[in-house]
Design a protein around this motif. Structure first.
Motif, short mmCIF file in Angstrom:
data_model
loop_
_atom_site.label_atom_id
_atom_site.label_comp_id
_atom_site.label_asym_id
_atom_site.label_seq_id
_atom_site.Cartn_x
_atom_site.Cartn_y
_atom_site.Cartn_z
N SER A 63 53.90 -21.02 8.08
CA SER A 63 53.49 -21.90 6.98
C SER A 63 53.61 -21.20 5.63
O SER A 63 53.63 -21.85 4.59
N SER A 64 53.70 -19.87 5.63
CA SER A 64 53.89 -19.13 4.39
C SER A 64 54.60 -17.81 4.69
O SER A 64 54.52 -17.29 5.81
N TYR A 65 55.27 -17.28 3.69
CA TYR A 65 56.00 -16.01 3.84
C TYR A 65 55.05 -14.87 4.12
O TYR A 65 55.29 -14.03 4.99
N VAL A 66 53.93 -14.81 3.40
CA VAL A 66 52.89 -13.82 3.65
C VAL A 66 51.85 -14.47 4.58
O VAL A 66 51.30 -15.52 4.26
N THR A 67 51.61 -13.85 5.71
CA THR A 67 50.72 -14.41 6.71
C THR A 67 49.26 -14.27 6.28
O THR A 67 48.80 -13.15 6.01
#
Length: 393
Positions: A39-43
């Motif tokens: 859902s995002s590049y940084v978890t």
């Protein structure tokens, strides 16, 4: 040790996000749903996989907590958090991946031993802390050192964490001194994750982060750093996390014939689809992650809509608005790459994903080719089955 203790039971475990899929309760091992993972590049920290070998340690006095630097060096030293924070701080975006990621799928071929992980035993975070190369200079070890004057060639990280595999002793792992003292390797003594202090599951107050290497070497809850002549003799270095051929079983295994696994191979997984997914005919967006160890970038992600007979190249990206180019300075070399492609699917079929890294390494086609008794490094082509026109209810 002063300031940090290892509980003897699981009565003081931290709270965890309810969406996590629990693979083992005690010790706690869990991963997020695959759809949430990308859902995002940084978890987000809540969705970062949890890998523990015992009860999670507790900090009772952060001011008294220190890390011992000892071994084959001239001037052993105790480092407190204030000492580490005085060193230059670096933020390194890096993906950590458990060597057992995708073990459950490998076990379907032949049974393996280990925690049953699906495809989400990894995460991408911004780690903040001091470079280990700078820390080692505090005890007289220059950058890019191969050996100390007393013959130290490896750096061993020892945790306060106690685990049954070590017969109640501490979790430990090591890397070569040449790796540890190389500032370009970005090995960190990390005290932050995504701009916040580490939480308990992820190693508070201090952990090692070794980018590009299997997660087992990034020791949490650091107690000491020892400069030693040979690699660590800890259980997880010598009796686990080694890659054996399919012919080796528990009756004929000889652990001394293999080196401890370090870099992880090239990997890709589709996260927008389940192993068997039901869809309507028409356009289907396929998205997921690809990553390779050792700082190697992702050159290509190929997707097949016909089980591997023909291929379509997916779009790769990391940060929004910045074109991804493998091994470019504008890209995060230790981090995963997300991918996406839109396909036309009109009938039941098998979708396949495979990645190629910047050294032209490619994922093996069949899991049988890389089966091993501990179920590590399943990097075979990722496959999902699509069923068209039937309800998932």
């Amino acid at each position: 040790m002063p300031g940090l203790t290892a509980p003897s039971d699981y009565s003081q475990e931290p709270l965890r996000h309810p969406c996590l899929r629990i693979n083992a309760k005690e010790p706690f091992n869990a991963e997020p749903p695959r759809s949430a993972l990308i859902s995002s590049y940084v978890t987000p920290v809540d969705f970062f996989y949890k890998r523990n070998h015992g009860p999670v340690p507790l900090v009772d006095d952060i001011e008294r907590y220190s890390v011992s630097l000892n071994g084959l060096i001239e001037n052993p030293k105790e480092l407190f958090m204030k000492d580490i924070r005085m060193l230059p701080k670096y933020n390194v975006t890096a993906t950590l991946q458990c060597a057992g990621n995708r073990r459950t799928a490998m076990s379907k071929t032949r049974t393996v031993k280990g925690v049953g992980w699906d495809v989400s035993a990894l995460g991408n975070a911004v780690w903040g802390g001091a470079k280990l190369a700078d820390v080692l200079e505090l005890v007289g070890i220059p950058k890019l050192s191969y050996s100390t004057q007393k013959g130290g060639k490896h750096v061993e990280f020892v945790s306060i964490d106690r685990c049954k595999e070590e017969k109640g002793g501490p979790y430990k792992a090591s890397i070569p001194l040449s790796h540890a003292s190389n500032p370009e390797a970005d090995v960190l003594l990390a005290y932050e994750m995504n701009g916040e202090p580490l939480n308990r599951d992820h190693g508070y107050p201090l952990r090692v982060v070794i980018p590009g290497v299997i997660g087992a070497r990034s020791v949490k809850w650091l107690e000491s750093i020892s400069i030693i002549a040979e690699e660590s003799q800890g259980f997880f270095m010598q009796k686990d996390y080694k890659m054996f051929p399919p012919s080796v079983n528990w009756d004929n295994i000889d652990w001394t014939t293999r080196r401890p696994q370090m870099d992880f191979p090239v990997q890709s997984v589709m996260c927008s689809l389940e192993d068997v997914d039901h869809i309507k005919p028409g356009k289907v967006t396929v998205s997921g992650y690809a990553v390779s160890g050792g700082g190697r970038g992702i050159e290509r992600v190929d997707i097949s809509v016909d089980g591997g007979k023909s291929w379509i190249e997916a779009t790769r990206y990391q940060k929004t608005g910045v074109p991804y180019v493998a091994d470019s300075r504008s890209s995060d070399k230790w981090a995963w790459v997300l991918f996406e492609v839109t396909l036309d699917v009109e009938q039941d079929t098998e979708i396949v994903a495979k990645a190629v890294d910047s050294a032209a390494n490619v994922q093996p086609e069949r899991v049988e080719e890389i089966w091993n008794l501990r179920g590590i490094l399943n990097t075979s082509w990722h496959r999902v089955q699509l069923r068209v026109g039937r309800s998932s209810i």
